[in-house]
Design a protein around this motif. Structure first.
Motif, PDB file in Angstrom:
ATOM      1  N   ALA A   1     -17.174  26.840 -25.026  1.00 11.81           N
ATOM      2  CA  ALA A   1     -18.407  26.755 -24.237  1.00 11.81           C
ATOM      3  C   ALA A   1     -18.802  25.302 -24.023  1.00 11.81           C
ATOM      4  CB  ALA A   1     -19.531  27.520 -24.939  1.00 11.81           C
ATOM      5  N   LYS A   2     -18.674  24.492 -25.068  1.00 10.11           N
ATOM      6  CA  LYS A   2     -19.011  23.079 -24.965  1.00 10.11           C
ATOM      7  C   LYS A   2     -18.123  22.391 -23.936  1.00 10.11           C
ATOM      8  CE  LYS A   2     -19.394  18.831 -27.634  1.00 10.11           C
ATOM      9  NZ  LYS A   2     -19.312  18.226 -28.968  1.00 10.11           N
ATOM     10  N   GLN A   3     -16.824  22.632 -24.000  1.00  6.52           N
ATOM     11  CA  GLN A   3     -15.903  22.002 -23.069  1.00  6.52           C
ATOM     12  C   GLN A   3     -16.164  22.448 -21.633  1.00  6.52           C
ATOM     13  OE1 GLN A   3     -13.868  19.421 -23.615  1.00  6.52           O
ATOM     14  NE2 GLN A   3     -14.893  19.484 -25.588  1.00  6.52           N
ATOM     15  N   ARG A   4     -16.440  23.739 -21.443  1.00  6.20           N
ATOM     16  CA  ARG A   4     -16.755  24.213 -20.092  1.00  6.20           C
ATOM     17  C   ARG A   4     -18.001  23.532 -19.547  1.00  6.20           C
ATOM     18  NH1 ARG A   4     -15.695  30.668 -19.409  1.00  6.20           N
ATOM     19  NH2 ARG A   4     -13.554  30.660 -20.175  1.00  6.20           N
ATOM     20  N   PHE A   5     -19.032  23.417 -20.388  1.00  2.85           N
ATOM     21  CA  PHE A   5     -20.268  22.776 -19.943  1.00  2.85           C
ATOM     22  C   PHE A   5     -20.037  21.311 -19.611  1.00  2.85           C
ATOM     23  CE2 PHE A   5     -24.071  20.294 -20.810  1.00  2.85           C
ATOM     24  CZ  PHE A   5     -24.942  20.866 -19.901  1.00  2.85           C
ATOM     25  N   LEU A   6     -19.357  20.593 -20.512  1.00  2.00           N
ATOM     26  CA  LEU A   6     -19.169  19.159 -20.325  1.00  2.00           C
ATOM     27  C   LEU A   6     -18.292  18.826 -19.117  1.00  2.00           C
ATOM     28  CD1 LEU A   6     -18.821  17.969 -24.024  1.00  2.00           C
ATOM     29  CD2 LEU A   6     -20.811  17.801 -22.514  1.00  2.00           C
ATOM     30  N   ARG A   7     -17.365  19.698 -18.780  1.00  2.00           N
ATOM     31  CA  ARG A   7     -16.517  19.413 -17.622  1.00  2.00           C
ATOM     32  C   ARG A   7     -17.127  19.943 -16.324  1.00  2.00           C
ATOM     33  NH1 ARG A   7     -12.536  23.608 -19.679  1.00  2.00           N
ATOM     34  NH2 ARG A   7     -12.837  25.354 -18.257  1.00  2.00           N
ATOM     35  N   GLY A   8     -18.289  20.589 -16.426  1.00  2.00           N
ATOM     36  CA  GLY A   8     -19.001  21.012 -15.227  1.00  2.00           C
ATOM     37  C   GLY A   8     -18.597  22.361 -14.688  1.00  2.00           C
ATOM     38  N   ASP A   9     -18.082  23.230 -15.550  1.00  2.00           N
ATOM     39  CA  ASP A   9     -17.694  24.576 -15.132  1.00  2.00           C
ATOM     40  C   ASP A   9     -18.894  25.294 -14.511  1.00  2.00           C
ATOM     41  OD1 ASP A   9     -17.529  27.666 -16.040  1.00  2.00           O
ATOM     42  OD2 ASP A   9     -15.519  26.880 -15.658  1.00  2.00           O
ATOM     43  N   GLN A  10     -18.699  25.876 -13.360  1.00  2.00           N
ATOM     44  CA  GLN A  10     -19.796  26.497 -12.608  1.00  2.00           C
ATOM     45  C   GLN A  10     -20.470  27.617 -13.399  1.00  2.00           C
ATOM     46  OE1 GLN A  10     -20.989  25.255  -9.793  1.00  2.00           O
ATOM     47  NE2 GLN A  10     -22.618  26.739  -9.828  1.00  2.00           N
ATOM     48  N   THR A  11     -19.692  28.457 -14.099  1.00  2.00           N
ATOM     49  CA  THR A  11     -20.278  29.558 -14.861  1.00  2.00           C
ATOM     50  C   THR A  11     -21.131  29.044 -16.010  1.00  2.00           C
ATOM     51  OG1 THR A  11     -18.368  30.922 -14.332  1.00  2.00           O
ATOM     52  CG2 THR A  11     -19.756  31.674 -16.129  1.00  2.00           C
ATOM     53  N   ALA A  12     -20.634  28.036 -16.715  1.00  2.00           N
ATOM     54  CA  ALA A  12     -21.370  27.505 -17.866  1.00  2.00           C
ATOM     55  C   ALA A  12     -22.638  26.772 -17.441  1.00  2.00           C
ATOM     56  CB  ALA A  12     -20.473  26.557 -18.665  1.00  2.00           C
ATOM     57  N   ASN A  13     -22.664  26.238 -16.233  1.00  2.00           N
ATOM     58  CA  ASN A  13     -23.824  25.484 -15.761  1.00  2.00           C
ATOM     59  C   ASN A  13     -24.762  26.322 -14.899  1.00  2.00           C
ATOM     60  OD1 ASN A  13     -22.872  23.212 -17.028  1.00  2.00           O
ATOM     61  ND2 ASN A  13     -21.805  22.478 -15.233  1.00  2.00           N
ATOM     62  N   SER A  14     -24.424  27.572 -14.703  1.00  2.00           N
ATOM     63  CA  SER A  14     -25.197  28.433 -13.823  1.00  2.00           C
ATOM     64  C   SER A  14     -26.363  29.094 -14.558  1.00  2.00           C
ATOM     65  CB  SER A  14     -24.272  29.516 -13.248  1.00  2.00           C
ATOM     66  OG  SER A  14     -25.014  30.462 -12.525  1.00  2.00           O
ATOM     67  N   GLY A  15     -27.431  29.266 -13.869  1.00  2.00           N
ATOM     68  CA  GLY A  15     -28.559  30.016 -14.412  1.00  2.00           C
ATOM     69  C   GLY A  15     -28.469  31.476 -14.044  1.00  2.00           C
ATOM     70  N   ASP A  16     -27.388  31.881 -13.374  1.00  2.00           N
ATOM     71  CA  ASP A  16     -27.239  33.244 -12.872  1.00  2.00           C
ATOM     72  C   ASP A  16     -26.344  34.102 -13.731  1.00  2.00           C
ATOM     73  OD1 ASP A  16     -28.791  32.484 -10.703  1.00  2.00           O
ATOM     74  OD2 ASP A  16     -27.052  31.879  -9.536  1.00  2.00           O
ATOM     75  N   ILE A  17     -26.108  33.720 -14.997  1.00  2.00           N
ATOM     76  CA  ILE A  17     -25.223  34.490 -15.832  1.00  2.00           C
ATOM     77  C   ILE A  17     -25.958  35.682 -16.411  1.00  2.00           C
ATOM     78  CG2 ILE A  17     -23.563  32.690 -16.399  1.00  2.00           C
ATOM     79  CD1 ILE A  17     -25.145  32.002 -18.830  1.00  2.00           C
ATOM     80  N   ASP A  18     -25.228  36.750 -16.643  1.00  2.00           N
ATOM     81  CA  ASP A  18     -25.756  37.961 -17.254  1.00  2.00           C
ATOM     82  C   ASP A  18     -25.913  37.722 -18.750  1.00  2.00           C
ATOM     83  OD1 ASP A  18     -26.700  40.391 -16.511  1.00  2.00           O
ATOM     84  OD2 ASP A  18     -24.777  41.400 -16.557  1.00  2.00           O
ATOM     85  N   HIS A  19     -27.005  38.115 -19.344  1.00  2.00           N
ATOM     86  CA  HIS A  19     -27.248  37.860 -20.767  1.00  2.00           C
ATOM     87  C   HIS A  19     -26.914  39.105 -21.577  1.00  2.00           C
ATOM     88  CE1 HIS A  19     -29.165  34.038 -20.019  1.00  2.00           C
ATOM     89  NE2 HIS A  19     -29.801  34.610 -19.022  1.00  2.00           N
ATOM     90  N   PRO A  20     -25.724  39.128 -22.248  1.00  2.00           N
ATOM     91  CA  PRO A  20     -25.367  40.304 -23.044  1.00  2.00           C
ATOM     92  C   PRO A  20     -26.124  40.363 -24.362  1.00  2.00           C
ATOM     93  CG  PRO A  20     -23.662  38.630 -23.215  1.00  2.00           C
ATOM     94  CD  PRO A  20     -24.670  38.134 -22.218  1.00  2.00           C
TER      95      PRO A  20
END
Length: 51
Positions: A29-48
């Motif tokens: 999750a950290k790596q996805r966020f730091l590299r700018g992954d769209q899903t990790a930076n999106s506010g539109d994710i479903d909260h399980p």
């Protein structure tokens, strides 16, 4: 708030929470966020998990 501002305010456990929301482990999750992954930076994710 910009991504850079968020990076400065990141606290212990934030990547763990992001990992739970994305259904992946905290280091991934950290790596996805730091590299700018769209899903990790999106506010539109479903909260399980309840927030």
């Amino acid at each position: 708030m910009t991504i850079e501002e968020i990076k400065l305010k990141t606290q212990y456990g934030d990547y763990t929470t992001l990992g739970q929301v994305l259904g992946i482990n905290a280091p991934a999750a950290k790596q996805r966020f730091l590299r700018g992954d769209q899903t990790a930076n999106s506010g539109d994710i479903d909260h399980p998990i309840p927030i």
